[in-house]
Scaffold this active site. Structure first.
Site, PDB file in Angstrom:
ATOM      1  N   HIS A  36       0.825  -1.208   0.000  1.00 32.84           N
ATOM      2  CA  HIS A  36       0.000   0.000   0.000  1.00 32.84           C
ATOM      3  C   HIS A  36       0.864   1.265   0.000  1.00 32.84           C
ATOM      4  CE1 HIS A  36      -3.202  -2.871   0.989  1.00 32.84           C
ATOM      5  NE2 HIS A  36      -4.021  -1.964   0.516  1.00 32.84           N
ATOM      6  N   LYS A 101      -9.333  -8.360   8.132  1.00 36.35           N
ATOM      7  CA  LYS A 101     -10.068  -8.452   9.395  1.00 36.35           C
ATOM      8  C   LYS A 101     -10.165  -7.086  10.052  1.00 36.35           C
ATOM      9  CE  LYS A 101      -6.248  -9.841  12.459  1.00 36.35           C
ATOM     10  NZ  LYS A 101      -6.140  -8.876  13.566  1.00 36.35           N
TER      11      LYS A 101
END
Lengths: 192, 278
Positions: A36, A101
């Site tokens: 990222h 998650k």
């Protein structure tokens, strides 16, 4: 249970609702903190995420005696750290499913609504179960640059299951639990 | 056949990574029975229990985040269970895939691929309880997702309207549970230290995670566990009755100027194991 197979079409992804259980088969790619940041800094994505799935995961993969990669453990990592980067990643990469998650923020939810993407929650820590659904490691990108836990692994999975926790209609299960628990906490604390 | 110290230590790492202690598994099974049929909570706990069985059977890590490794070695074993031997065992366990390449240089992010360097693993030598004349080597593996949810409060805390009293302590603990939501892989276990300096706070809070979950809870522990579970955050933050499996609280003395409340959040995959050496 909704069965999804790569490539994931916009229409079928938009038909999913928060709370749906899904089973994913076909190609998925892992990508976490280093990918990222690399992307946000202007780096070119090493694989094509269009109509694909991005899995926030840093697996344990070892090379077997036959030279093939073996996945030992591959549960999700906490997604919230990618909040600053994900809306742009969704817009530019064309990714349809993000697996992780803990959920992501409002800006990411808005990007999912705009571009047709969902967030699937895998069970944190359930690394053996997730690893068992990986049929084959088709390849790996950025292994030297990012290291094994952060590299982009190309997994071919079968019946990887999870719950749609954020859909493309602006609904997040996490937001509703956060809100109701906030009210209960305020109740326990007395008037604040 | 007698195992060498090296073999004992590799086996300790393997079993800690691949096997969930029975008290933790029992608490998760109890939680599974309590959750409502068809709920996300029940489904998450079913996956967790299935994962525990699968990991133990296949001798694979319960969780891919094999975490920070902390060894507690009885002082009497210092010449037998040396830093060198522990590091050698960690290197071998990494090579065998029981540990992820999980140790990074902080700023460059470069990986110490064998999980050893100056400061890793963490090793404490101390005076720990003995059993039948034998001394212990205990290993705890704590993942980053849960470690990121640990917090330290300084009382008074204006934002929480928490003062320097028991009510204030309770507010800190419940606030930490609320802030953690499902991020730390709920249902978790809390280790809490009331008092101490900042360093003792975190160390003591973390050490509470070594206590068996089935030991008798204090009145405060019981009250806070009930209240935490009443928040309804549930397994993995998807809602449900089980937000925490247990809370373990310890006190440490403080100086007049400081009043810290430190909360160590541990995920459901509470990986800890002890071996006893003569």
């Amino acid at each position: 249970m909704a069965r999804l197979k790569y490539p994931f079409g916009e229409k079928e992804v938009r038909s999913l609702k928060a709370g749906d259980t899904v089973s994913i088969s076909g190609r998925i790619y892992t990508g976490r903190d280093k990918l990222h940041k690399f992307f946000a800094d202007g780096g070119a994505l090493p694989v094509d995420f269009r109509d694909g799935a991005l899995y926030h995961c840093g697996p344990i993969v070892v090379k077997g005696a036959n030279g093939e990669w073996q996945v030992k453990a591959a549960g999700p990592t906490t997604s919230v750290r990618e909040n600053p980067y994900e809306p742009d990643f969704i817009a530019k990469s064309g990714v349809r499913i993000i697996i992780g998650k803990g959920g992501m923020d409002g800006a990411t939810l808005a990007a999912m609504k705009r571009h047709g993407c969902v967030y699937v929650q895998a069970t944190g820590g359930a690394a053996a179960v997730s690893a068992a659904s990986v049929r084959r490691v088709a390849g790996v990108s950025m292994l030297d640059e990012f290291g094994a836990a952060e590299a982009v692994w190309h997994f071919d999975v079968e019946n990887f299951t999870g719950v749609v926790a954020m859909d493309s209609h602006g609904v997040s299960l996490f937001d509703s639990v956060r809100e109701s628990s906030r009210r209960r906490l305020a109740g326990l604390f007395g008037a604040r | 056949m007698m195992m060498t110290i090296e073999e004992e230590l590799i086996e300790l790492v393997r079993r800690t990574s691949c096997e969930i202690p029975s008290d933790v598994r029992t608490a998760l099974e109890r939680a599974f029975r309590r959750e409502e049929k068809g709920s996300p909570a029940k489904s998450v706990l079913r996956t967790i229990l299935g994962n525990i069985a699968l990991a133990a059977e296949g001798s694979v890590p319960v969780c891919q985040d094999t975490g920070t490794l902390t060894f507690f070695v009885d002082f009497s074993l210092r010449r037998k269970v040396t830093v060198g031997k522990i590091k050698a065992a960690v290197r071998e366990a990494t090579r065998l895939g029981y540990l992820r390449k999980n140790t990074l240089s902080p700023v460059s992010g470069r990986s110490f691929d064998d999980n050893t360097c100056d400061g890793a693993p963490v090793i404490h030598y101390g005076d720990y309880p003995k059993k039948d004349g034998k001394a212990q080597v205990t290993l705890v593996m704590k993942g980053g997702g849960s470690e990121n949810m640990s917090r330290q409060y300084s009382l008074p805390d204006a934002e929480l309207a928490a003062g320097r009293d028991e009510e204030g302590v309770k507010k800190c603990v419940l606030d930490a549970v609320w802030r953690a939501q499902g991020y730390g892989c709920a249902p978790g276990v809390l280790g809490v230290c009331v008092g101490g300096d900042r360093a003792a706070g975190y160390e003591t809070a973390k050490a509470q995670l070594l206590r068996p979950l089935d030991e008798k809870a204090s009145k405060l522990e019981k009250e806070l566990l009930e209240k935490a579970n009443s928040l309804g955050i549930g397994p993995m933050g998807l809602g449900g009755k089980t937000t925490l499996l247990a809370i373990k609280i310890a006190e440490r003395p403080r100086v007049p100027a400081s009043f810290f409340v430190t909360v160590a959040y541990m995920c459901w995959a509470l990986r800890r194991r002890t071996i006893w050496l003569g």
